[in-house]
Scaffold this active site. Structure first.
Site, PDB file in Angstrom:
ATOM      1  N   LYS A   1       0.845  -1.288   0.351  1.00 47.35           N
ATOM      2  CA  LYS A   1       0.210   0.469   0.306  1.00 47.35           C
ATOM      3  C   LYS A   1       0.957   1.247   0.073  1.00 47.35           C
ATOM      4  CE  LYS A   1      -1.758  -1.696   3.635  1.00 47.35           C
ATOM      5  NZ  LYS A   1      -1.113  -2.912   3.592  1.00 47.35           N
TER       6      LYS A   1
ATOM      7  N   GLN B   1      -3.056  -2.342   7.345  1.00 48.66           N
ATOM      8  CA  GLN B   1      -3.189  -4.087   7.845  1.00 48.66           C
ATOM      9  C   GLN B   1      -4.488  -3.823   6.048  1.00 48.66           C
ATOM     10  OE1 GLN B   1      -4.624  -1.583  10.896  1.00 48.66           O
ATOM     11  NE2 GLN B   1      -2.601  -1.699  11.163  1.00 48.66           N
TER      12      GLN B   1
ATOM     13  N   HIS C   1       5.060   1.111   6.669  1.00 51.07           N
ATOM     14  CA  HIS C   1       4.268   1.314   4.706  1.00 51.07           C
ATOM     15  C   HIS C   1       5.911   1.197   4.075  1.00 51.07           C
ATOM     16  CE1 HIS C   1       0.144   1.937   5.310  1.00 51.07           C
ATOM     17  NE2 HIS C   1       0.279   0.956   5.905  1.00 51.07           N
TER      18      HIS C   1
HETATM   19  P1  GDP Z   1       2.248  -1.840   2.884  1.00 53.34           P
HETATM   20  O1  GDP Z   1       2.060  -1.968   4.398  1.00 53.34           O
HETATM   21  O2  GDP Z   1       1.175  -2.387   2.328  1.00 53.34           O
HETATM   22  O3  GDP Z   1       2.701  -0.685   2.471  1.00 53.34           O
HETATM   23  O4  GDP Z   1       3.860  -3.449   2.332  1.00 53.34           O
HETATM   24  P2  GDP Z   1       4.812  -3.653   2.900  1.00 53.34           P
HETATM   25  O5  GDP Z   1       5.679  -2.648   2.495  1.00 53.34           O
HETATM   26  O6  GDP Z   1       4.740  -3.781   4.595  1.00 53.34           O
HETATM   27  O7  GDP Z   1       4.991  -4.663   2.299  1.00 53.34           O
HETATM   28  C1  GDP Z   1       5.652  -4.277   1.439  1.00 53.34           C
HETATM   29  C2  GDP Z   1       6.487  -5.081   1.045  1.00 53.34           C
HETATM   30  O8  GDP Z   1       6.741  -5.347  -1.057  1.00 53.34           O
HETATM   31  C3  GDP Z   1       7.698  -3.355   0.904  1.00 53.34           C
HETATM   32  O9  GDP Z   1       9.261  -3.861   1.046  1.00 53.34           O
HETATM   33  C4  GDP Z   1       8.164  -2.596  -0.497  1.00 53.34           C
HETATM   34  O10 GDP Z   1       9.199  -2.224  -0.392  1.00 53.34           O
HETATM   35  C5  GDP Z   1       7.844  -4.155  -1.290  1.00 53.34           C
HETATM   36  N1  GDP Z   1       7.354  -4.443  -2.906  1.00 53.34           N
HETATM   37  C6  GDP Z   1       6.295  -3.861  -2.809  1.00 53.34           C
HETATM   38  N2  GDP Z   1       5.731  -3.194  -4.128  1.00 53.34           N
HETATM   39  C7  GDP Z   1       6.580  -4.114  -4.619  1.00 53.34           C
HETATM   40  C8  GDP Z   1       6.689  -4.721  -6.036  1.00 53.34           C
HETATM   41  O11 GDP Z   1       6.182  -4.555  -7.373  1.00 53.34           O
HETATM   42  N3  GDP Z   1       7.574  -6.284  -5.890  1.00 53.34           N
HETATM   43  C9  GDP Z   1       9.309  -5.959  -5.203  1.00 53.34           C
HETATM   44  N4  GDP Z   1       9.636  -6.807  -5.507  1.00 53.34           N
HETATM   45  N5  GDP Z   1       8.842  -5.358  -4.155  1.00 53.34           N
HETATM   46  C10 GDP Z   1       7.492  -5.030  -3.832  1.00 53.34           C
HETATM   47  P1  IMO Z   2       0.402  -2.791   6.920  1.00 52.99           P
HETATM   48  O1  IMO Z   2      -0.559  -1.262   7.296  1.00 52.99           O
HETATM   49  C1  IMO Z   2       0.547  -7.034   8.272  1.00 52.99           C
HETATM   50  C2  IMO Z   2      -1.256  -8.392  11.846  1.00 52.99           C
HETATM   51  C3  IMO Z   2      -0.288  -8.435  13.625  1.00 52.99           C
HETATM   52  C4  IMO Z   2      -1.321  -9.236  14.235  1.00 52.99           C
HETATM   53  C5  IMO Z   2      -2.511  -9.207  13.879  1.00 52.99           C
HETATM   54  C6  IMO Z   2      -2.934  -8.193  15.145  1.00 52.99           C
HETATM   55  O2  IMO Z   2       1.473  -2.252   6.917  1.00 52.99           O
HETATM   56  O3  IMO Z   2      -0.236  -3.724   6.171  1.00 52.99           O
HETATM   57  P2  IMO Z   2      -2.311  -5.234  15.817  1.00 52.99           P
HETATM   58  O4  IMO Z   2      -0.963  -5.344  16.403  1.00 52.99           O
HETATM   59  O5  IMO Z   2      -2.537  -5.301  15.272  1.00 52.99           O
HETATM   60  O6  IMO Z   2      -2.709  -6.059  17.611  1.00 52.99           O
HETATM   61  O7  IMO Z   2      -2.113  -6.935  15.616  1.00 52.99           O
HETATM   62  O8  IMO Z   2      -2.391  -7.478  12.678  1.00 52.99           O
HETATM   63  N1  IMO Z   2      -0.819  -6.200  11.547  1.00 52.99           N
HETATM   64  C7  IMO Z   2      -0.451  -6.331  10.568  1.00 52.99           C
HETATM   65  N2  IMO Z   2      -0.392  -7.305   9.522  1.00 52.99           N
HETATM   66  N3  IMO Z   2       0.616  -5.226   8.270  1.00 52.99           N
HETATM   67  C8  IMO Z   2      -0.040  -4.589   8.807  1.00 52.99           C
HETATM   68  O9  IMO Z   2       0.197  -3.702   8.763  1.00 52.99           O
HETATM   69  C9  IMO Z   2       0.066  -4.921  10.605  1.00 52.99           C
HETATM   70  N4  IMO Z   2      -0.334  -4.684  11.117  1.00 52.99           N
HETATM   71  C10 IMO Z   2      -1.044  -5.666  12.073  1.00 52.99           C
HETATM   72  O10 IMO Z   2       0.248  -9.632  13.277  1.00 52.99           O
HETATM   73  O11 IMO Z   2      -1.506 -11.079  12.955  1.00 52.99           O
HETATM   74 MG    MG Z   3       3.271  -3.897   5.887  1.00 48.78          MG
END
Ligand code: GDP
Ligand code: IMO
Ligand code: MG
Length: 420
Positions: free
Chosen positions: A15, A221, A40
């Site tokens: 996201k 999330q 994020h």
């Molecule tokens: P979010 O919580 O939904 O914002 O996602 P996170 O940042 O926790 O995890 C997504 C991971 O995937 C991050 O390390 C991003 O840099 C990476 N990412 C996002 N889009 C892509 C993609 O299309 N390809 C690859 N290889 N990595 C991606």
């Molecule tokens: P983003 O925004 C992935 C998961 C935790 C746990 C459950 C409850 O980066 O996608 P909490 O701390 O909210 O009480 O935990 O939800 N969890 C996530 N998993 N991405 C997240 O956020 C999360 N935020 C909470 O691992 O299983």
């Molecule tokens: Mg994340």
């Protein structure tokens, strides 16, 4: 008008990257729920940044970023994060606004989160231990402190009263850790928070909409972690779905236009709870390694599996998704065979819906297989040049969900995204 970007799976769909990509087309970027449990990830000028509290539009000059009333705010995390973005040249004091109605996460909320998880033993949620559950409990239990309370003379006495209440709960849990150090950090951060732009978020955002400004609501999330519709009790404590935009920002439902649902080309989950398509084998391990699937907030290894169309269809339904953005497609580049779950077998019967208690029934995923494209797609910048086998894979998902996959993300970089 308001558009929404939210996660369709169990979080970490990418996201942050997508919000950062779309931000130039909007005036206001607003978080509407969740707290520092979110992580994020963005790449700004090649540098990796992980945002927990600040909206992912912060790196774009001239944009307004709002932390909405539906968010729970940890002042300590916010302070730390502001230092990081400031070191990258962002004048956050100018562009970041915080709703006075957002609830505060106190040090005792974090302690209670930890104590509750320890008490649950094997049944623990796998919480991020950021105090999310206890802070939202104090909101719905009508005890919590809000950002606007900071500006009141009685803030410290209100804090002490709530802290005493929490202490009794912690004593019940026999929680022994000293949290006075956390409190020092907390009060330092509270002092800092008083100097932020604290606003009445609902008038603020509706005024912007009235002026014709474009708002992008950033979900945290994912839909399967939603407190109502997720895999309860293994969920987070907020409304992660599009309906949460209304209560989390004070926006009327008619104002919402596009709902961009973000899904990985496969599936991950971090923490406990049901995950029908989980791969507990070398394939799961390979996806985790290739996709660097380790939590952005806690560093925990993410559980990996095939894409689950039953869960995705459910998520599209409850969110009113209008367009799908598929991320991390490049992680599947080398695989000779891919699988897609298009049904659940429960007690020998084929089902196409998400059951009430996913953790109480044995769900065996029903799969369809696809040949992998076995091509490096990370440098491709238009749809026509994508491998045919990849188009078939995405086309199948498109047809199943009956919602267009409009964007395909093929790498973590800002420019690695293809319009389908
Ligand atoms: P979010 O919580 O939904 O914002 O996602 P996170 O940042 O926790 O995890 C997504 C991971 O995937 C991050 O390390 C991003 O840099 C990476 N990412 C996002 N889009 C892509 C993609 O299309 N390809 C690859 N290889 N990595 C991606
Ligand atoms: P983003 O925004 C992935 C998961 C935790 C746990 C459950 C409850 O980066 O996608 P909490 O701390 O909210 O009480 O935990 O939800 N969890 C996530 N998993 N991405 C997240 O956020 C999360 N935020 C909470 O691992 O299983
Ligand atoms: Mg994340």
């Amino acid at each position: 008008m308001v558009d929404v970007i939210l996660g369709l799976q169990w979080g970490d769909e990418g996201k942050g990257k997508i919000v950062d990509y779309f931000a130039p087309g909007y005036d206001v970027i607003a978080r509407f729920q969740g707290g520092p449990n979110a992580g994020h990830t963005l790449y700004v000028d090649g540098k990796k940044v992980v945002l927990h509290q600040i909206p992912s539009g912060i790196f774009h000059e001239g944009k307004t970023n709002l932390i909405g009333n539906g968010v729970v705010l940890d002042p300590v995390t916010l302070k730390r994060e502001c230092e990081v973005v400031a070191s990258m040249g962002v004048d956050y004091k100018k562009s970041l606004y915080i709703s006075e109605r957002a609830h505060l996460i106190l040090p005792t909320h974090r302690a209670l989160d930890k104590a509750s998880e320890v008490a649950k033993g094997n049944e623990k949620i796998g919480s991020t231990l950021k105090g999310i559950g206890p802070a939202y409990m104090d909101k719905t239990g009508r005890n919590g402190l809000r950002v606007g309370d900071l500006l009141d003379k009685t803030f410290t006495s209100q804090y002490i009263k709530l802290r005493l209440k929490h202490q009794r709960l912690l004593d019940n849990y026999n929680f022994q850790e000293d949290i006075s150090l956390w409190e020092d950090d907390f009060f330092e951060a509270i002092e800092e928070l008083r100097s932020f732009k604290i606003v009445n978020g609902e008038y603020f955002i509706n005024d912007k909409i009235q002026q014709g400004k474009k708002v992008l609501a950033e979900g945290a999330q994912g839909s399967m972690l939603d407190v109502d519709f997720g895999t309860f009790p293994f969920v987070t404590s907020s409304s992660t779905i599009s309906a949460g935009v209304c209560t989390g920002l004070g926006i009327a439902p008619q104002k919402i236009k596009e709902v961009f649902g973000v899904s990985k080309a496969y599936c991950t989950r971090v923490g406990s709870g049901p995950f029908p398509t989980e791969l507990n084998d070398e394939m799961g391990e390979l996806i985790r390694k290739t996709g660097s699937e380790f939590g952005a907030t806690t560093g925990r290894p993410r559980r990996c599996g095939w894409i689950d169309l039953v869960a995705l269809q459910f998520a599209c339904m409850i969110n009113g998704v209008t367009q799908i953005i598929m991320t991390k497609t490049d992680i599947l580049d080398a695989l000779p065979e891919l699988k897609v779950c298009n049904g659940y077998s429960i007690n020998g019967e084929e089902k196409s819906y998400v059951p009430f208690q996913m953790s109480k029934v044995q769900i065996d995923p029903i799969h369809t297989s696809f040949e992998g494209w076995q091509t490096d797609i990370t440098k491709i910048d238009n749809y026509d040049n994508l491998p045919l086998k990849m188009k078939e894979y995405i086309g199948y998902i498109n047809n199943f969900l009956k919602i267009p996959v409009k964007y395909i993300s093929n790498g973590p970089g800002r420019d690695q995204i293809i319009l389908a």
